[in-house]
Design a protein around this motif. Structure first.
Motif, mmCIF file in Angstrom:
data_model
loop_
_atom_site.group_PDB
_atom_site.id
_atom_site.type_symbol
_atom_site.label_atom_id
_atom_site.label_comp_id
_atom_site.label_asym_id
_atom_site.label_seq_id
_atom_site.Cartn_x
_atom_site.Cartn_y
_atom_site.Cartn_z
ATOM 1 N N PRO A 361 0.842 -1.205 0.000
ATOM 2 C CA PRO A 361 0.000 0.000 0.000
ATOM 3 C C PRO A 361 0.877 1.254 0.000
ATOM 4 C CG PRO A 361 -0.430 -1.395 1.920
ATOM 5 C CD PRO A 361 0.807 -1.907 1.295
ATOM 6 N N SER A 362 0.364 2.321 -0.624
ATOM 7 C CA SER A 362 1.090 3.597 -0.611
ATOM 8 C C SER A 362 0.306 4.586 0.230
ATOM 9 C CB SER A 362 1.199 4.156 -2.034
ATOM 10 O OG SER A 362 1.874 3.236 -2.842
ATOM 11 N N PHE A 363 0.919 5.092 1.264
ATOM 12 C CA PHE A 363 0.252 6.059 2.144
ATOM 13 C C PHE A 363 0.846 7.437 1.902
ATOM 14 C CE2 PHE A 363 0.230 1.974 4.516
ATOM 15 C CZ PHE A 363 -1.141 1.770 4.527
ATOM 16 N N ARG A 364 0.050 8.312 1.282
ATOM 17 C CA ARG A 364 0.515 9.688 1.027
ATOM 18 C C ARG A 364 -0.388 10.637 1.790
ATOM 19 N NH1 ARG A 364 1.280 7.066 -4.094
ATOM 20 N NH2 ARG A 364 -0.940 7.379 -4.460
ATOM 21 N N GLU A 365 0.237 11.574 2.477
ATOM 22 C CA GLU A 365 -0.517 12.514 3.301
ATOM 23 C C GLU A 365 -1.530 13.308 2.475
ATOM 24 O OE1 GLU A 365 1.657 13.794 6.425
ATOM 25 O OE2 GLU A 365 -0.208 14.421 7.413
ATOM 26 N N SER A 366 -1.109 13.703 1.249
ATOM 27 C CA SER A 366 -2.007 14.503 0.391
ATOM 28 C C SER A 366 -3.256 13.672 0.030
ATOM 29 C CB SER A 366 -1.274 14.949 -0.876
ATOM 30 O OG SER A 366 -0.697 13.817 -1.501
ATOM 31 N N ASP A 367 -3.055 12.380 -0.182
ATOM 32 C CA ASP A 367 -4.206 11.512 -0.492
ATOM 33 C C ASP A 367 -5.148 11.447 0.713
ATOM 34 O OD1 ASP A 367 -3.070 11.021 -2.902
ATOM 35 O OD2 ASP A 367 -2.391 8.984 -2.446
ATOM 36 N N TRP A 368 -4.548 11.293 1.868
ATOM 37 C CA TRP A 368 -5.354 11.195 3.093
ATOM 38 C C TRP A 368 -6.178 12.464 3.320
ATOM 39 C CZ3 TRP A 368 -7.922 8.731 6.530
ATOM 40 C CH2 TRP A 368 -8.229 9.301 7.774
ATOM 41 N N ASP A 369 -5.536 13.609 3.140
ATOM 42 C CA ASP A 369 -6.247 14.880 3.331
ATOM 43 C C ASP A 369 -7.438 14.975 2.376
ATOM 44 O OD1 ASP A 369 -4.492 15.550 5.276
ATOM 45 O OD2 ASP A 369 -3.226 16.827 4.002
ATOM 46 N N GLU A 370 -7.192 14.560 1.137
ATOM 47 C CA GLU A 370 -8.275 14.631 0.144
ATOM 48 C C GLU A 370 -9.389 13.628 0.497
ATOM 49 O OE1 GLU A 370 -9.422 17.041 -2.182
ATOM 50 O OE2 GLU A 370 -7.361 16.878 -2.928
ATOM 51 N N TYR A 371 -8.952 12.485 0.943
ATOM 52 C CA TYR A 371 -9.926 11.444 1.342
ATOM 53 C C TYR A 371 -10.849 12.008 2.421
ATOM 54 C CZ TYR A 371 -11.531 6.808 3.047
ATOM 55 O OH TYR A 371 -12.285 5.722 3.425
ATOM 56 N N ARG A 372 -10.245 12.707 3.399
ATOM 57 C CA ARG A 372 -11.030 13.280 4.493
ATOM 58 C C ARG A 372 -11.997 14.348 3.962
ATOM 59 N NH1 ARG A 372 -6.808 14.974 8.227
ATOM 60 N NH2 ARG A 372 -6.943 16.765 6.867
ATOM 61 N N ASP A 373 -11.490 15.175 3.042
ATOM 62 C CA ASP A 373 -12.332 16.261 2.518
ATOM 63 C C ASP A 373 -13.484 15.717 1.676
ATOM 64 O OD1 ASP A 373 -10.603 17.885 3.789
ATOM 65 O OD2 ASP A 373 -9.601 18.653 1.971
ATOM 66 N N VAL A 374 -13.176 14.745 0.852
ATOM 67 C CA VAL A 374 -14.248 14.182 0.004
ATOM 68 C C VAL A 374 -15.269 13.458 0.885
ATOM 69 C CG1 VAL A 374 -14.762 12.495 -1.806
ATOM 70 C CG2 VAL A 374 -12.828 14.055 -2.075
ATOM 71 N N ASN A 375 -14.800 12.767 1.885
ATOM 72 C CA ASN A 375 -15.744 12.135 2.829
ATOM 73 C C ASN A 375 -16.663 13.192 3.431
ATOM 74 O OD1 ASN A 375 -15.117 9.010 4.243
ATOM 75 N ND2 ASN A 375 -13.975 9.725 2.487
ATOM 76 N N ALA A 376 -16.086 14.340 3.774
ATOM 77 C CA ALA A 376 -16.890 15.424 4.377
ATOM 78 C C ALA A 376 -17.913 15.931 3.366
ATOM 79 C CB ALA A 376 -15.979 16.547 4.846
ATOM 80 N N ARG A 377 -17.545 15.983 2.101
ATOM 81 C CA ARG A 377 -18.490 16.462 1.081
ATOM 82 C C ARG A 377 -19.649 15.486 0.906
ATOM 83 N NH1 ARG A 377 -16.094 17.902 -4.370
ATOM 84 N NH2 ARG A 377 -18.327 18.171 -4.684
ATOM 85 N N PHE A 378 -19.353 14.208 0.908
ATOM 86 C CA PHE A 378 -20.444 13.212 0.771
ATOM 87 C C PHE A 378 -21.326 13.212 2.016
ATOM 88 C CE2 PHE A 378 -20.272 10.644 -3.096
ATOM 89 C CZ PHE A 378 -19.094 11.111 -3.678
ATOM 90 N N ALA A 379 -20.694 13.373 3.181
ATOM 91 C CA ALA A 379 -21.492 13.423 4.421
ATOM 92 C C ALA A 379 -22.419 14.636 4.379
ATOM 93 C CB ALA A 379 -20.575 13.486 5.637
ATOM 94 N N ALA A 380 -21.892 15.748 3.880
ATOM 95 C CA ALA A 380 -22.716 16.963 3.801
ATOM 96 C C ALA A 380 -23.876 16.751 2.842
ATOM 97 C CB ALA A 380 -21.849 18.138 3.355
ATOM 98 N N ALA A 381 -23.614 16.030 1.741
ATOM 99 C CA ALA A 381 -24.694 15.765 0.783
ATOM 100 C C ALA A 381 -25.789 14.929 1.434
ATOM 101 C CB ALA A 381 -24.127 15.052 -0.441
ATOM 102 N N VAL A 382 -25.385 13.957 2.233
ATOM 103 C CA VAL A 382 -26.374 13.112 2.930
ATOM 104 C C VAL A 382 -27.218 13.977 3.864
ATOM 105 C CG1 VAL A 382 -26.653 11.281 4.659
ATOM 106 C CG2 VAL A 382 -25.032 10.988 2.781
ATOM 107 N N VAL A 383 -26.533 14.804 4.650
ATOM 108 C CA VAL A 383 -27.251 15.649 5.620
ATOM 109 C C VAL A 383 -28.189 16.609 4.888
ATOM 110 C CG1 VAL A 383 -26.948 17.408 7.413
ATOM 111 C CG2 VAL A 383 -25.406 15.436 7.323
ATOM 112 N N GLN A 384 -27.714 17.147 3.795
ATOM 113 C CA GLN A 384 -28.524 18.089 3.015
ATOM 114 C C GLN A 384 -29.763 17.396 2.442
ATOM 115 O OE1 GLN A 384 -26.553 19.370 -0.511
ATOM 116 N NE2 GLN A 384 -27.838 21.163 -0.798
ATOM 117 N N GLU A 385 -29.612 16.155 2.009
ATOM 118 C CA GLU A 385 -30.733 15.443 1.389
ATOM 119 C C GLU A 385 -31.718 14.891 2.421
ATOM 120 O OE1 GLU A 385 -31.579 15.269 -1.702
ATOM 121 O OE2 GLU A 385 -29.805 16.214 -2.542
ATOM 122 N N ALA A 386 -31.255 14.686 3.646
ATOM 123 C CA ALA A 386 -32.126 14.060 4.661
ATOM 124 C C ALA A 386 -33.321 14.965 4.956
ATOM 125 C CB ALA A 386 -31.332 13.792 5.932
#
Ligand code: G6P
Length: 753
Positions: A361-386
């Motif tokens: 596996p390759s662990f890159r900090e920039s990937d992790w940061d983006e992963y966290r941000d995109v997760n936050a965007r999908f979570a926000a979409a769920v909350v917005q749609e609920a």
């Protein structure tokens, strides 16, 4: 014997026993009482005639004495009167004195005495009273007949029997009425409690029920209540209707939101307009039929080149396009976001981390940061749609490990069910991830966290145990962190039954003919198929090498056996995938050169996307299907092959390291790393009799039919329903602590809220 009858027999036996016990006592009593009666009468009679008799005796007036005795004997109880002289001779007697009576039979003592004698077969009592004058002395004998006492005692016995029977009957009638009333009330309460269980009304027992039930019955009902979920979950007839019923019955007011990276329908621009693609994804294959059956909202990455062209102002589109059943809400990602979150962290870090296939596996900090941000965007979409504060959110897969906690923070009442579609490795392996604590914390925002197998659940619990401060309840399979409890459960994923792609399929013979004609093969050539994404976890290289070994070990199959390998391009931006494709193409060429000849190549490697109908046609045409994954959460290809074979023929060769091998044990199970075992399995499959193929396939079809994807979803939704009901009870209990009984697991929930 029914309980009531038993009681009646027992009562009858007790009544007879009572009669037998009381009767002798009563007879004796009556007899003694009668005898005492006649003795008293005798004394009275003697006293009344003593002087007169003495006078008559003194003057020797025999005739008057007979006369006196005659008068005395008129008394109805007195049988006869006699006078025994000093010598023991009967001097005078009344008329009815028995002929066989003699003075010897009675005691003639100085004081009054009584003796029982039998005369003329009658039971008599003789009272003997001494009487003496100057001239003569003797004993006055008064004979009483005790036959009347016998009659009296038998009458008493009869009356006692009648009285006891009457008392018993009245008592039994009263007891029966009383018992019937109690049983009716008891049954009503049990019926009510069972109805509560059936309807999923999950309260404690009412005070009334507590009073009426014994502890045992209460426990049984409690158990029944607890097992409703598993009873429902094991119904053999899971299908879209059953799932809809579960939703209507258990979650009638629920709002369902699915969130996944891969969307179920991809719109792409093509030269002749917009084309629609159903992606090759186990996740999509499983969730799509569920959404078709239940409706709701699916939030996913809009990855198609024409996706933006077809959505409305809210980025939504109703799908499936032909018969819309649910809403797809697309979330857009920039190229950088996709590169880092999807290709980077999801597929170069988590994917190889969780699949133990020795790709680093390759662990890159920039990937992790983006992963966290995109997760936050999908979570926000769920909350917005609920639309409600408590939706049921079904979070899918390793792309969104952080979404559960993010949604929980904004919708604390949501029921979040997360399903991890890939394996969960052992704690030691997961431990190399630099952000392991965050990933685990993110997942523990879920209400329920699902894996394909118990083995993966155990791995997860061990990982939590190793790296996170938490309370793990191994019996309940739950983890509590900061007061929030997450249940960790196995839900073996599956496919719809019957698969939509089976509709309109030609007969097996027609599929065989069509596929062989397309490949330019004669009918006698045996065909094995492998169909999957071009992924290094699928063991495609190992499969090709196994075919190589098979043909070199059994050259008689050269020219008579081919492997059709369909490989859908996937994640081609990643070097590991591109390298795999190059390597596989080279290897296929090599094998074809080694064994091929004019008009014959043993390997057909076709790299393109296959639509589900094509896949099923290939499955129906094949003699063998090879699934040689090096590591796989479940592998739905194996289940699809089984579902495609309604002719009950065909052999499945299945990797021991795919979750599906736990359920499809009638496949030929192989270790894909052991080329020899796969090569031998190919030989065994090609020479397997039709009867054995049928026996194995029949068993596997039963498993796939009954443990289909509706059951998979149904189990999760039933768990969600159960959890929501419990939470409602807990909420009620905290408002009205005295009126609601909270027991066992409910009590636990109350503590952790
Ligand atoms: C696996 C994953 C899914 C994924 C699928 C296809 O089955 O568990 O989440 O959708 O592979 O991969 P892709 O990257 O094309 O979505």
């Amino acid at each position: 014997m029914p309980m009531m009858l038993r009681y009646m027999v027992a009562a009858f036996i007790m009544l007879v026993a009572a009669i037998f016990a009381i009767s002798p006592f009563a007879s004796t009593f009556v007899r003694q009482w009668s005898r005492r009666d006649v003795e008293l009468r005798s004394v009275l009679v003697f006293n009344s005639v003593r002087n007169e008799l003495a006078n008559l005796l003194a003057v020797g007036a025999t005739a008057q004495i007979d006369d006196l005795f005659g008068r005395l004997a008129l008394d109805e109880r007195l049988l006869a009167v006699g006078l025994c002289d000093r010598e023991g001779s009967l001097r005078n007697r009344s008329k009815l004195m028995p002929a066989d009576f003699s003075c010897e039979k009675v005691a003639r003592t100085a004081s009054a005495s009584f003796s029982a004698i039998v005369s003329d077969e009658r039971r008599l009592v003789a009272g003997s009273f001494p009487i003496s004058t100057d001239r003569a002395s003797g004993h006055l004998v008064l004979l009483h007949d005790l036959t009347f006492a016998e009659q009296r005692s038998s009458q008493v016995r009869t009356w006692i029997t009648i009285a006891l029977a009457a008392v018993a009957l009245i008592g039994a009638a009263l007891a029966s009425i009383f018992a019937l009333l109690i049983v009716r009330r008891w049954l009503q309460s049990i019926r009510q409690a069972i109805e509560d269980v059936k309807a999923g009304r999950n309260g404690g027992f009412s005070r009334d029920q507590d009073l009426v039930f014994g502890r045992h019955i209460r426990d049984v009902l409690q158990e029944l209540r607890e097992t409703t979920r598993s009873i429902d979950a094991t119904r053999a007839d899971w299908g879209p209707d059953a799932l809809r019923l579960v939703l209507a019955g258990q979650l009638s007011d629920a709002e369902i939101i699915v969130v996944s990276n891969r969307e179920p329908y991809i719109h792409n621009r093509a030269t002749d307009g917009i084309t629609l693609q159903i992606p090759a994804s186990g996740l999509v294959a499983a969730i799509e039929p569920i959404m078709r059956a239940c409706g709701g909202l699916w939030v996913a990455h809009g990855s198609g080149s024409a996706d933006r062209d077809v959505v409305d102002a809210r980025d939504c589109i109703r799908v499936p396009p032909a018969f819309p059943a649910y809403t797809l809400r697309r979330v857009w990602l920039s190229e950088q976001e996709e590169d880092r979150y999807y290709f980077g962290f999801a597929n170069e870090a988590l994917w190889p981390l969780c699949h133990i296939v020795f790709v680093r596996p390759s662990f890159r900090e920039s990937d992790w940061d983006e992963y966290r941000d995109v997760n936050a965007r999908f979570a926000a979409a769920v909350v917005q749609e609920a639309k409600r504060p408590d939706p049921i959110v079904l979070v899918q897969d390793y792309h969104f490990a952080l979404v559960p906690r993010m949604v929980r923070e904004q919708l604390p009442e949501a029921t979040i069910i997360t399903f991890w579609h890939i394996p969960w490795p052992n704690a030691e392996t997961f431990g190399i991830c630099p952000w392991k604590e965050e990933i685990i914390a993110g997942l523990l925002g879920s209400s329920v966290l699902g894996f394909h197998t118990q083995f993966h659940c155990n791995n997860f619990l061990d990982t939590v145990d190793r790296f996170v401060e938490s309370r793990i309840d191994r019996e309940l399979a739950s983890v509590t962190v900061s007061g929030h409890e997450t249940f960790v459960r196995p839900y073996p994923i599956s496919i719809e039954w019957p698969p939509a792609a089976m509709a309109g399929q030609k007969s097996v013979a027609a599929c065989r003919a069509a596929v062989r004609a397309g490949l330019g093969l004669s009918d006698s050539v045996r065909v094995a198929v492998g169909i999957e994404r071009f992924d290094y976890t699928k063991g495609i290289l190992d499969r090709l090498r196994a075919v190589d070994m098979f043909l070199s070990s059994y050259p008689e199959w050269i020219g008579r056996f081919v492997l059709f390998q369909a490989a859908a391009p996937t994640r081609t931006k990643l070097a590991a995938y591109r390298n795999l494709q190059n390597e596989a193409e080279c290897l296929a060429r090599e094998i074809n050169v080694r064994y091929g000849r004019e008009g014959y190549s043993p390997i057909f490697l076709v790299v393109r996307h296959f639509e589900p109908e094509e896949v099923f046609e290939l499955f129906r045409a094949a003699d063998v299907c090879i699934v040689s994954s090096l590591h796989d959460g479940m592998n739905l290809v194996a289940k699809e092959f089984v579902a495609a074979r309604d002719d009950e023929q065909g052999v499945l060769i299945l990797s021991d390291f795919a979750g599906a091998s736990r359920e499809l044990s009638e496949a030929l199970i192989v270790n894909p790393y052991d080329l020899h075992s796969v090569s031998e399995a190919i030989g065994q499959a090609l020479s397997m009799s039709g009867a054995e193929q049928r026996d194995r396939m029949r068993l596997m079809r039963h498993v796939v039919r009954s443990r289909n994807v509706y059951r998979w979803a149904g189990q999760m939704l039933l768990d969600a329903a159960q959890l929501r009901k419990r939470q409602k009870i807990v909420a009620m209990a905290s408002r009205e602590p005295k009126r609601v009984l909270i027991r066992g697991r409910f009590a636990k929930l109350r503590q952790v809220r």
